[in-house]
Structure formats: C-alpha cells, structure tokens
Design a protein around this motif. Structure first.
Motif: not given
Length: 428
Positions: A230-235, A237-243
C-alpha cells in the motif's frame, strides 16, 4: 606506434568502464579526445573524474546535436557508443557514414528495423562495428567453448540455461530507463543478449527459430497491489514511503549517483530512482525461451529478475556425454564503487560427465575483474596490442545481430504467441 583516437557518446553509468580503461591502462596505444551526451552536467562530471580520479586532462565535450562537429574537430578513428540502447543505431550509423569505426556496448540495438539499418550501412561503408561481449572473455566461458570445440561431449544436441538476477541487480532494471521496452528492448534484448551470444559462441552456430513466453509477474504496481502493498511512490528521492523499501535506491546517499544523475536531472528530466512497484513498467521480469539452431541443437532458456541468488546454471547434452556448469556471481549496482567487483565470481564449477566413464571437474583459472574476469581481457583485446585469439572472441556486428535477433524474435513471439523465424527479421 600511432595512437588510435577515441570519442565516447553517452557518459552514463557504463561509460567509465571504457574511458577509464583508455586513460588508465592504454595510453601507449589509445587517446581519448571527446565526450558527447545530451546532458552537459553529466559530461562535466565525467571530465572531473578524468582529472581527479585518473589524473588526465579534461577533454572536449559536445552535445549530441553536435556529433558531426565533434567528429570533424577531433578526427577520431573510433566512436565508443554507451548511450541509451534505443539510440545506439543512431550513433553507429552516423559514425560509419563519417568514416569511423565503432565500439558499441551491448545490445547493438533494440529492434529488427534498426538492426537492418546497421547491417546495411556496414555493407555500404566497409567500416567495422565491434560489440563488447565481455562474458565471452571470462576464463570459464572460454573453457566451455574449448571443451565443446574439441568434442569433449561430441555433438551438442540440447542446452538448458537458467540465468538468475537477484533482488539487488534485477530490480535495478526496473528503476531505470530499461523499464520502458522502447528504450531497452526489454530484458530479452538488453540483458539476454549476453546469454544468447554465449550460446552462439559456445556452440559455433546461430539461431533459426524462437518461441518465448513470460510477462511482468513480480515488479510493477499491479503485482504489488495483489500482494497487499500500500505504500506506493513513483520515485525514491523525497519520498517517505521509500525509506523502508528494500527495493529503493537513495541517490543522495551515493556521491557518484548523486552527481551523475540527481544533479543532472535539471537538463533531461531522467529519474534514476523510480519505484520498481510504480507505474510505467512494460518489460517482463519472468521469461522462458526455446530456440532451434542451425546445427539442430535446441535451447531451453529462462530468466528471472527477482531471486535470492545471482548467477547461472547451464547444462549441455551431447552424443558423448554431458557438461554441467554452475556459476554464482556477486551482484552489483552501477554505483561508482570498485568496478572490478562487477560480476565477480563467488563460486563456479564445470563438470564433465562422459557417456561411458567417470565424471570429472574441469580446472579453470580464476579471472580477476568484472564479468567473471572477462572485462580486463576484453579491454586488452579492444585497446591493447592485437594478439592472435584461437577462440575468435572479438564480436562483430554479425555476432551482435545474431544475439539480439534471438531476443527480438522472442519479443515478437511474446506478442503473437507463435514461433518466429530469425531469417524473416533481417537480411544480411
């Protein structure tokens, strides 16, 4: 000895492999005189690496719109092409028209039409195109060729070949420009060109008919949603979900990637850190291919890009026995680290099983450097003093074509559900 002059087009991740070798190891035979790219920031960074890392003077830079001007000014003998795959043919063709030879990163190009254009211009100009298939030069792969060539297992009738990309290496193709098949031809062209070339090289034959199946089974938003992500992001850089995503890559944390890509975004908009579970992926991550060859051998091939193990397992079945090969490779991401670690072997074995006799292991010298020890040997063959090679590992445009045409035929088969004849794709 007159030095050969080189210019390089495409100063992205793979380019330093070539220009670094020229200035570091082959100054007596080779001279680097120009960079060309769509992105001036990236060329400036390449020039800083030349100066700071290799203690070499900075060289002239040209935007891709100035390619002809570069050739006129710098008068290179050879153009090195390491740009995005879909543009390889553009620079190959124009370089040949302007009287230069070419060294191109694999794959030579991405579709049959572009492949035909390259074949036609080589026939017209008589210039040389060299495709840098470094896996041919790895000692264990050369040993396989030697065993088969000398008839160790007689005539080879079938090959089973499984290539595994792990979640570090395999995922990287789904973060980058490769995720769009228009750029890369998909993994059947971009990645499998290595593997199909090895089979051609090992067996001394060329493909005749190709059938493929597969699809996007692990990466991509739809597959992630089906697994409850559910924690999608497109990139990243700058995304909390990517951490907390083990599949993400942090460009800020790696100075090399930061300077080569993040700081260059302002010019071309290219994002090196896209989510492997985002939208916009149209290449396959799970693939199976069957190939019939002109010498009547058959190949069963598989490629999976999300596994916990990196390497390949291949077996050859012949009229006098069987050869079994298992190679585990060290995964990598193009991160500006020690290039000698790319594809370094963690384990390898070649076992011969005679039809009537005791099985035995084949000793192989452990090569140093990337791609199983193939990289340094390839570079010496390209930029050093030429020596006789009994295995004819130098790959021409014909070799480049025959490897990608297996993948191109595979892509066509994926679309139609039918087998595809390679001879129907291009004319030599």
């Amino acid at each position: 000895m007159m030095k050969k002059k080189y210019v390089l087009v495409g100063t992205g991740g793979r380019s330093e492999f070539f220009y670094g070798a020229v200035v570091r190891d082959f100054g007596e035979t080779s001279e680097l005189v120009g960079f060309c790219d769509i992105n001036q920031t990236r060329m400036n960074y390449a020039n800083r690496l030349l100066e700071e890392k290799y203690e070499h003077p900075q060289i002239s830079t040209y935007l891709t719109s100035e390619f002809d001007e570069m050739v006129a000014n710098e008068k290179p003998d050879t153009v090195i092409v390491t740009s995005v795959d879909r543009t390889h043919h553009t620079y190959i063709i124009r370089a040949l028209e302007l009287g230069c030879d070419v060294i191109t990163e694999k794959p030579m190009t991405v579709d049959a039409e572009k492949c035909q254009e390259i074949i036609d211009i080589v026939n017209k100009t008589g210039r040389q195109v060299r495709v840098s298939f470094n896996y041919r030069y790895a000692p264990h792969n050369t040993k396989i060729r030697e065993l088969i060539k000398r008839g160790t297992i007689g005539d080879v009738f079938s090959v089973n070949f499984e290539w595994a990309l792990n979640t570090q290496h395999g995922a990287d193709y789904f973060r980058r420009w490769h995720r769009d098949k228009r750029n890369s031809g998909g993994l059947l062209v971009h990645k499998s060109t290595h593997h199909f070339d090895l089979v051609n090289f090992w067996l001394g034959t060329t493909p005749e008919t190709v059938y493929a199946s597969g699809g996007l089974r692990f990466y991509g938003r739809e597959n992630a949603e089906a697994r409850g992500v559910t924690n999608f992001y497109q990139r990243a850089h700058g995304s909390d979900n990517a951490k907390d995503d083990p599949f993400s890559i942090d460009l800020e944390a790696n100075e090399h990637l930061k300077e080569m890509y993040l700081e260059a975004e302002k010019e071309d908009g290219y994002q090196r850190d896209q989510s492997v579970f985002g939208d916009g992926i149209n290449i396959e991550d799970t693939l199976g291919v069957m190939v019939n060859y002109k010498n009547k051998a058959i190949l069963n091939y598989s490629l999976n890009a999300y596994l916990p193990w990196e390497g390949y397992i291949v077996s050859f079945n012949g009229s006098k026995g069987r050869i079994e090969v298992r190679v585990r490779e060290q995964s990598y991401i193009n991160s500006g680290g020690n290039k000698d670690d790319e594809g370094r072997l963690k384990e390898k074995s070649i076992k011969v099983l005679p039809m009537f006799g005791k099985a035995y292991e084949v000793d192989v010298i452990q090569g140093k450097g990337g791609h199983g020890g193939g990289d340094p040997v390839l570079l010496q063959d390209i930029f050093g003093t030429p020596v006789n090679d009994e295995f004819n590992r130098a790959a021409s445009h014909i070799d480049g074509a025959m490897s990608i045409l297996t993948g191109i035929a595979g892509n066509k088969s994926l679309n139609t559900g039918l087998p595809v004849r390679v001879n129907d794709l291009v004319k030599f």
